[in-house]
Write a protein that holds these residues in place. Structure first.
Motif, short mmCIF file in Angstrom:
data_model
loop_
_atom_site.label_atom_id
_atom_site.label_comp_id
_atom_site.label_asym_id
_atom_site.label_seq_id
_atom_site.Cartn_x
_atom_site.Cartn_y
_atom_site.Cartn_z
N PRO A 1 0.80 -1.23 0.00
CA PRO A 1 0.00 0.00 0.00
C PRO A 1 0.84 1.28 0.00
O PRO A 1 0.96 1.97 1.01
N VAL B 1 1.89 5.25 -1.23
CA VAL B 1 1.09 6.47 -1.39
C VAL B 1 0.72 6.74 -2.84
O VAL B 1 -0.27 7.41 -3.12
N GLY C 1 7.13 3.92 8.66
CA GLY C 1 6.43 3.01 7.76
C GLY C 1 6.80 3.31 6.33
O GLY C 1 6.23 4.21 5.70
N TYR D 1 9.02 3.57 -1.66
CA TYR D 1 8.51 4.45 -2.72
C TYR D 1 8.45 5.91 -2.25
O TYR D 1 9.07 6.80 -2.86
N SER D 2 7.73 6.15 -1.14
CA SER D 2 7.66 7.55 -0.65
C SER D 2 9.03 8.03 -0.21
O SER D 2 9.36 9.22 -0.35
N ASP E 1 11.05 0.35 8.57
CA ASP E 1 10.03 -0.67 8.31
C ASP E 1 10.34 -1.90 9.15
O ASP E 1 11.51 -2.23 9.39
N GLY E 2 9.27 -2.57 9.58
CA GLY E 2 9.44 -3.75 10.42
C GLY E 2 9.77 -5.01 9.64
O GLY E 2 10.18 -6.01 10.23
N ASN F 1 11.06 -6.10 2.93
CA ASN F 1 10.77 -4.77 2.37
C ASN F 1 12.05 -3.94 2.30
O ASN F 1 12.33 -3.26 1.31
N GLY G 1 12.93 -2.44 11.82
CA GLY G 1 12.40 -2.70 13.17
C GLY G 1 11.24 -1.77 13.44
O GLY G 1 10.58 -1.30 12.50
N ASP G 2 11.01 -1.50 14.71
CA ASP G 2 9.85 -0.70 15.11
C ASP G 2 10.13 0.80 15.00
O ASP G 2 10.99 1.34 15.71
N ALA G 3 9.38 1.46 14.13
CA ALA G 3 9.56 2.90 13.92
C ALA G 3 9.39 3.69 15.22
O ALA G 3 10.06 4.72 15.43
N ASP H 1 3.04 6.76 8.34
CA ASP H 1 2.33 5.83 7.44
C ASP H 1 2.41 4.40 7.99
O ASP H 1 2.52 3.44 7.25
N ASP I 1 0.90 1.23 10.76
CA ASP I 1 -0.42 0.60 10.92
C ASP I 1 -1.39 1.63 11.49
O ASP I 1 -1.05 2.37 12.42
#
Ligand SMILES: C[S@@+](CC[C@H](N)C(=O)[O-])C[C@H]1O[C@@H](n2cnc3c(N)ncnc32)[C@H](O)[C@@H]1O
Length: 220
Positions: free
Chosen positions: A48, A50, A74, A79-80, A98-99, A103, A125-127, A144, A146
């Motif tokens: 998903p 943007v 996220g 891309y973003s 990113d977790g 990715n 990992g966790d943002a 961006d 969850d």
């Protein structure tokens, strides 16, 4: 009559009239090879992103504000992140988070090909953890992650933003579900988030009804 733009999954919809939405995408200039490949990749693999209509807004906001340091919560396949990296220019820095390590691997390859690796710090990992460890303040924090975590992102991001900086969030209209009765848990979190950003005395907020809705908040 112009050609109809491709109906990629990431386009979403449900906010503006479908023909108006089509028109907006018809107007967009073609992207370079890397971004075009990423858009196809995201569509095929249901990532998903943007998409280009929103990405251009992000690029504009970064260039207008002269942003040099951007924290992205996220980032998926990056891309973003590439749009941000191009906007900050030489000497600018973007933190990718990113977790999912798959990715991040993919994103790294795209960054190389887009010739922006030098401007991007990849953190897997966790943002929330990464942002809470940050000592410095950012020109832009882009949210961006969850959607159920949006209220938490608001609380964490604000102290990490400089005065005059931008807090930007995607999907704040959530396919229009924010205006419908009986919201589910995800929609409730977005509704809470939207109230927080509008009620905050520290922020001046607008929501742009482009694609799935983008919130733009200026920190006073
Ligand atoms: C909507 S996608 C990001 C798309 C990207 N901003 C773009 O437009 O190209 C959301 C991503 O956030 C990641 N994510 C969700 N919660 C996260 C968290 N707490 N920390 C790090 N990554 C997270 C997911 O793995 C997913 O890849």
């Amino acid at each position: 009559m112009t050609d109809q733009p491709a109906k990629h999954d990431w386009r979403m919809g449900g906010i503006t009239f479908p023909d108006v939405e089509d028109y907006i995408y018809t107007m967009l200039p073609p992207r370079d090879e890397v971004l075009a490949e990423m858009e196809a990749d995201a569509s095929k693999n249901k990532v998903p992103i943007v998409g280009p209509a929103v990405a251009r807004v992000l690029f504009q906001l970064a260039t207008i504000s002269g942003a040099k340091k951007i924290f992205e919560m996220g980032s998926a396949i990056g891309y973003s992140t590439i749009w941000w990296a191009r906007a900050v220019g030489d000497g600018g820095r973007v933190v990718y988070t990113d977790g999912d390590p798959k990715n991040a691997d993919k994103a790294r390859r795209y960054f190389e090909r887009a010739a922006v690796s030098q401007r991007i710090q990849v953190r897997v990992g966790d943002a929330f953890e990464f942002l809470s460890e940050e000592k410095e303040q950012y020109d832009i924090v882009f949210n961006d992650v969850d959607k159920t975590d949006y209220p938490r992102a608001f609380r964490l991001a604000l102290p990490r933003l400089k005065s005059g900086g931008l807090f930007i969030a995607d999907n704040v209209l959530w396919s229009g579900k924010v205006s419908k009765p009986n919201p589910d848990a995800t929609t409730k979190a977005i509704l809470e988030f939207n109230k927080l950003i509008y009620d905050s005395k520290e922020l001046f907020t607008t929501m742009l009804p482009i694609r799935d809705g983008v919130a733009v908040c200026v920190k006073r």
